[in-house]
Design an enzyme around this catalytic site. Structure first.
Site, PDB file in Angstrom:
ATOM      1  N   TRP A   9       2.708   4.653  -5.693  1.00  0.00           N
ATOM      2  CA  TRP A   9       2.791   6.003  -5.120  1.00  0.00           C
ATOM      3  C   TRP A   9       4.219   6.348  -4.745  1.00  0.00           C
ATOM      4  CZ3 TRP A   9      -1.155   8.220  -6.872  1.00  0.00           C
ATOM      5  CH2 TRP A   9      -2.404   7.592  -6.900  1.00  0.00           C
ATOM      6  N   ASP A  47       4.579   9.220   3.391  1.00  0.00           N
ATOM      7  CA  ASP A  47       3.253   9.328   2.783  1.00  0.00           C
ATOM      8  C   ASP A  47       2.349   8.339   3.510  1.00  0.00           C
ATOM      9  OD1 ASP A  47       0.979   9.206   1.235  1.00  0.00           O
ATOM     10  OD2 ASP A  47       1.990   8.710  -0.646  1.00  0.00           O
ATOM     11  N   LYS A  81      -8.734   8.957   1.841  1.00  0.00           N
ATOM     12  CA  LYS A  81      -8.611   7.543   2.162  1.00  0.00           C
ATOM     13  C   LYS A  81      -9.091   7.253   3.583  1.00  0.00           C
ATOM     14  CE  LYS A  81      -6.533   6.863  -1.845  1.00  0.00           C
ATOM     15  NZ  LYS A  81      -5.215   7.409  -2.037  1.00  0.00           N
TER      16      LYS A  81
END
Ligand SMILES: *Cc1c(COP(=O)(O)O)cnc(C)c1O
Length: 354
Positions: free
Chosen positions: A100, A167, A191
């Site tokens: 990511w 993030d 998530k």
């Protein structure tokens, strides 16, 4: 049979939140209308959005500190480019700790110079780089707090005097941090907060308005702040379920209460990995994630019996990501301690049987 859902995302949500969501899907607030068939500008939905934003700031301890919470669309992946669009004038620094982070870095390169201050790619991202230097003159520093795929987590964040962007998709609301050290936090809901379809953005307003480019409205944080996440039709159901999850977390005692449970869950699982002669952890010990626990069978040990055993125990979603292999148990906030215990017992039993 009850399933023990260890999926990495979308993933487990609290049972009571699912029940409340199901009820609201048929009859929201006793209105005889579904939450998904009313106007997003109705009083009842505006109250949901306001509450979701207020709960997010409250749980993070960021009320009255110049931050705004937004619920946007396009996933965390849109934030990769949106952050750069809004903040990158000349140069930005990125810490590369996994898939990511790499994607975030790649998107930022479309907007300016990007310095990769450190990367753990040399060991397939099984650790968090330390002792890196951040160059002078960067507009911001970007990091990924928890690496969902590789199972590492940052415990020491970069100390910087420029805006810090993070993030937090896979560990937001899971542990206490001084969130005021961050200037922009973003997290896809699926998530640790709700269903897919919405992304929480928490931003310090004072960092905006410093780039010279013009920004399309949909990608402009100021526009979304001004319109209170209603510039366009928000993902009403996803925001509603997120609000319920945040309420659930608050009633449980907030982040500090859930953190204790998360510590216990990850501890029994890592203890078993370290104790059991058939398994080996993937991430370096000091960087192990308390949300995504990655592990492999020791070399030469067949997975067949283990796979049969965990499947028949009602466990789902523990196959590792293809870039790591092995197993990944995602033990987000909503994962009960007892489900983790079921997995630990299966691992233990497997070692006794083999
Ligand atoms: C899942 C994930 C993403 C991608 O989220 P989308 O909502 O699918 O765009 C980004 N960052 C992290 C850390 C993730 O875990």
């Amino acid at each position: 049979m009850k399933k023990h859902n260890f999926s990495a995302g979308p993933c487990i949500l609290p049972q009571e939140v699912l029940q409340q969501s199901a009820d609201a899907l048929l009859n929201f607030n006793g209105s005889d209308l579904s939450i998904i068939e009313i106007s997003h500008r109705s009083k009842d939905f505006v109250a949901v959005m306001d509450k979701a934003c207020a709960l997010a700031l409250e749980l993070l301890g960021l009320e009255n500190k110049g931050y705004k919470a937004l619920f946007l669309q396009g996933g965390a992946s849109t934030q990769f480019l949106m952050a750069a669009y809004n903040l990158l004038e000349k140069k930005a620094a990125y810490l590369n700790t996994g898939t990511w982070s790499s994607k975030a870095l790649k998107e930022a390169k479309l907007f300016g110079e990007v310095v990769e201050v450190a990367s753990s790619k040399d060991h397939n991202f099984n650790y968090i780089p330390k002792n890196y230097t951040i160059p002078d003159g960067v507009d911001y520093v970007h990091c990924t707090s928890n690496n969902t795929i590789f199972g590492t987590q940052i415990f020491e964040f970069p100390k910087v005097s420029v805006p810090l962007v993070c993030d937090m998709s896979s560990d937001i609301f899971s542990r206490q941090l001084d969130f005021s050290k961050f200037d922009l936090i973003y997290a896809g809901a699926q998530k640790n907060m709700g269903p897919a379809g919405t992304t929480l953005v928490v931003i310090k307003e004072s960092i905006l308005g410093k780039v010279s480019r013009s920004i399309p409205a949909m990608l402009d944080y100021r526009e979304h702040i001004d319109k209170e996440s209603m510039y366009n039709t928000p993902a009403v159901f996803a925001v509603y379920v997120s609000m319920l999850t945040l309420e659930w977390l608050k009633n449980l005692g907030g982040i500090s209460a859930i953190e204790k449970i998360n510590d216990q869950k990850s501890k029994i699982l890592y203890d078993e990995i370290d104790r059991n002669p058939l398994f080996v952890g993937f991430a370096q010990k000091e960087d192990r994630s308390k949300m995504n626990v990655t592990f492999n069978l020791k070399e030469g040990i067949s997975n067949q019996l283990f796979d049969e055993m965990w499947k028949s125990a009602g466990i789902v979603g523990i196959n590792g990501h293809r870039s790591v292999g092995g197993y990944r148990a995602s033990i987000y906030n909503a994962m009960p301690f007892d489900s983790v215990k079921v997995l630990v017992d299966v691992m233990n039993e497997f070692a006794r049987k083999l």
